[in-house]
Design an enzyme around this catalytic site. Structure first.
Site, PDB file in Angstrom:
ATOM      1  N   ASP A  51      -4.891  -9.487 -12.007  1.00 16.02           N
ATOM      2  CA  ASP A  51      -4.309  -8.021 -12.412  1.00 16.02           C
ATOM      3  C   ASP A  51      -4.249  -6.764 -11.640  1.00 16.02           C
ATOM      4  OD1 ASP A  51      -2.724  -6.513 -13.798  1.00 16.02           O
ATOM      5  OD2 ASP A  51      -3.438  -7.100 -15.178  1.00 16.02           O
TER       6      ASP A  51
ATOM      7  N   MET B 266      -9.773  -8.323 -13.271  1.00 15.38           N
ATOM      8  CA  MET B 266      -8.759  -7.246 -12.463  1.00 15.38           C
ATOM      9  C   MET B 266      -9.197  -6.948 -11.259  1.00 15.38           C
ATOM     10  SD  MET B 266      -6.991  -5.198 -15.431  1.00 15.38           S
ATOM     11  CE  MET B 266      -6.341  -4.660 -14.645  1.00 15.38           C
TER      12      MET B 266
ATOM     13  N   MET C 249      -6.610  -3.147 -23.393  1.00 13.66           N
ATOM     14  CA  MET C 249      -7.381  -1.673 -22.497  1.00 13.66           C
ATOM     15  C   MET C 249      -7.659  -0.892 -23.213  1.00 13.66           C
ATOM     16  SD  MET C 249      -5.653  -1.805 -18.657  1.00 13.66           S
ATOM     17  CE  MET C 249      -4.131  -2.588 -19.166  1.00 13.66           C
TER      18      MET C 249
ATOM     19  N   GLY D 233      -6.178   1.335 -15.352  1.00 15.63           N
ATOM     20  CA  GLY D 233      -5.707   2.567 -16.027  1.00 15.63           C
ATOM     21  C   GLY D 233      -4.547   3.033 -15.237  1.00 15.63           C
ATOM     22  N   PHE D 234      -4.176   2.266 -14.223  1.00 14.52           N
ATOM     23  CA  PHE D 234      -3.667   2.958 -13.464  1.00 14.52           C
ATOM     24  C   PHE D 234      -2.462   1.843 -12.734  1.00 14.52           C
ATOM     25  CE2 PHE D 234      -5.908   6.495 -14.024  1.00 14.52           C
ATOM     26  CZ  PHE D 234      -4.671   7.357 -14.625  1.00 14.52           C
TER      27      PHE D 234
ATOM     28  N   GLY E 158      -0.298   0.678  -9.546  1.00 14.92           N
ATOM     29  CA  GLY E 158       0.623   1.126  -7.285  1.00 14.92           C
ATOM     30  C   GLY E 158      -1.167   1.576  -6.688  1.00 14.92           C
TER      31      GLY E 158
ATOM     32  N   HIS F 124       4.384  -8.717 -18.807  1.00 11.98           N
ATOM     33  CA  HIS F 124       2.878  -8.128 -19.251  1.00 11.98           C
ATOM     34  C   HIS F 124       3.452  -6.872 -20.382  1.00 11.98           C
ATOM     35  CE1 HIS F 124      -1.418  -7.955 -18.335  1.00 11.98           C
ATOM     36  NE2 HIS F 124      -1.224  -6.845 -17.589  1.00 11.98           N
TER      37      HIS F 124
ATOM     38  N   ASP G 117       0.881  -3.464 -20.899  1.00 12.56           N
ATOM     39  CA  ASP G 117      -0.545  -3.187 -20.726  1.00 12.56           C
ATOM     40  C   ASP G 117      -1.055  -1.922 -21.372  1.00 12.56           C
ATOM     41  OD1 ASP G 117      -1.453  -3.706 -18.559  1.00 12.56           O
ATOM     42  OD2 ASP G 117      -0.269  -3.132 -17.213  1.00 12.56           O
TER      43      ASP G 117
ATOM     44  N   MET H  22      -3.070   0.784 -23.683  1.00 10.24           N
ATOM     45  CA  MET H  22      -4.308   1.706 -23.219  1.00 10.24           C
ATOM     46  C   MET H  22      -4.762   2.870 -24.386  1.00 10.24           C
ATOM     47  SD  MET H  22      -3.849   2.425 -19.281  1.00 10.24           S
ATOM     48  CE  MET H  22      -2.908   1.138 -17.652  1.00 10.24           C
TER      49      MET H  22
ATOM     50  N   SER I   7       3.769  -2.154  -9.808  1.00 10.01           N
ATOM     51  CA  SER I   7       5.015  -1.238  -8.909  1.00 10.01           C
ATOM     52  C   SER I   7       6.221  -2.071  -7.972  1.00 10.01           C
ATOM     53  CB  SER I   7       3.600  -0.633  -7.897  1.00 10.01           C
ATOM     54  OG  SER I   7       3.251  -0.917  -8.106  1.00 10.01           O
TER      55      SER I   7
ATOM     56  N   HIS J 170      -2.269  -7.311 -22.477  1.00 15.59           N
ATOM     57  CA  HIS J 170      -3.529  -6.874 -21.771  1.00 15.59           C
ATOM     58  C   HIS J 170      -3.783  -5.204 -22.834  1.00 15.59           C
ATOM     59  CE1 HIS J 170      -5.542  -5.359 -18.148  1.00 15.59           C
ATOM     60  NE2 HIS J 170      -6.352  -5.652 -19.343  1.00 15.59           N
TER      61      HIS J 170
ATOM     62  N   GLY K 127      -2.340  -4.269  -7.990  1.00 13.26           N
ATOM     63  CA  GLY K 127      -2.896  -3.924  -5.695  1.00 13.26           C
ATOM     64  C   GLY K 127      -1.477  -5.430  -5.949  1.00 13.26           C
TER      65      GLY K 127
ATOM     66  N   SER L 130       4.892  -5.824 -15.075  1.00 12.84           N
ATOM     67  CA  SER L 130       3.553  -5.148 -16.220  1.00 12.84           C
ATOM     68  C   SER L 130       4.866  -3.636 -16.514  1.00 12.84           C
ATOM     69  CB  SER L 130       2.225  -4.762 -15.563  1.00 12.84           C
ATOM     70  OG  SER L 130       2.394  -3.476 -16.252  1.00 12.84           O
TER      71      SER L 130
END
Ligand code: DX5
Ligand code: ZN
Length: 215
Positions: free
Chosen positions: A174, A136, A69, A141-142, A144, A34, A36, A38, A197, A67, A176, A9
């Site tokens: 998606d 998800m 969001m 949103g974030f 890590g 990927h 993202d 937002m 991350s 993706h 962690g 990502s």
């Protein structure tokens, strides 16, 4: 199903050097990129829009996994001509059945995503119209954040429905995903592993890609 697909990502890349990030992804052996998107409304963060996908498209023939969001995703979908797959959130799209078909008519894989609080059963009516279900495994949103293990139950549920009804959608996870959580996601039935991350923090990215695939 087939070989596990790795989708690094760009959310975790250096935003001042997306071109460099794309090159790192290509060199790592990962199949997908990927993106993202937002809007600061559906999620409390802002990233980038279709121009980034257009500009990166000129440098790469990689598979672009967009993706969204965002609120009202139907307004933004037509702008993503550079995407290979476009995934929107069920929570933001009351007419998901129509939007999936619009994405397919654009010649792209049509994806739908659910946040941790949405049950997988909410997708049952639209699974035949879906090429990709993105589960998800964190609240979006974030990057890590830690994977929420209960979300993998939804992956199992979807894999079971897919088999029972002979459907062909891919299941993506998606949030962690790193070398300690990837195996559980794959065991639950995931085909695509998104990693932000874990990928961009890894000193040896090709090694990380192999580890995520369980090789
Ligand atoms: C989160 C995004 C993810 C994010 C994952 O809202 O949808 O794609 O990049 O980041 P990690 O892999 O760091 O959890
Ligand atoms: Zn994502």
């Amino acid at each position: 199903m087939g070989k596990i697909i790795i989708a690094p990502s760009l959310l975790s890349a250096d935003f001042a050097d997306f071109g460099g990030a794309l090159a790192e992804i290509a060199q790592s052996g990962a199949e997908w990129v990927h993106l993202d998107v937002m809007d600061g409304q559906f999620v409390p963060n802002l990233t980038f829009g279709p121009k980034l996908a257009d500009d990166l498209r000129r440098r790469s023939s990689a598979f672009f996994d967009v993706h969204l969001m965002v609120e009202s995703p139907h307004r933004l979908v037509p702008a993503f001509a550079a995407a290979d797959a476009i995934t929107f959130h069920l929570e933001a799209a009351p007419h998901a059945h129509r939007l999936l078909q619009e994405i397919r008519r654009m010649g792209k894989k049509a994806g739908v995503s659910i946040v941790p609080s949405t049950p997988a059963s909410a997708l049952s009516e639209i699974l035949p119209y879906t090429d990709l279900v993105l589960v998800m495994t964190v609240n979006p949103g974030f990057g890590g954040q830690e994977l929420i293990p209960e979300c993998l139950e939804k992956v199992r549920y979807l894999a079971e429905k897919r088999q029972k009804y002979g459907l062909g959608f891919l299941i993506s996870v998606d949030g962690g995903i790193h070398k300690e959580t990837a195996a559980a996601a794959v065991a639950a039935g995931a085909d695509v592993l998104v990693a932000g991350s874990a990928f961009f923090n890894a000193p040896d990215k090709a090694e990380l890609v192999r580890q995520l695939r369980g090789m």
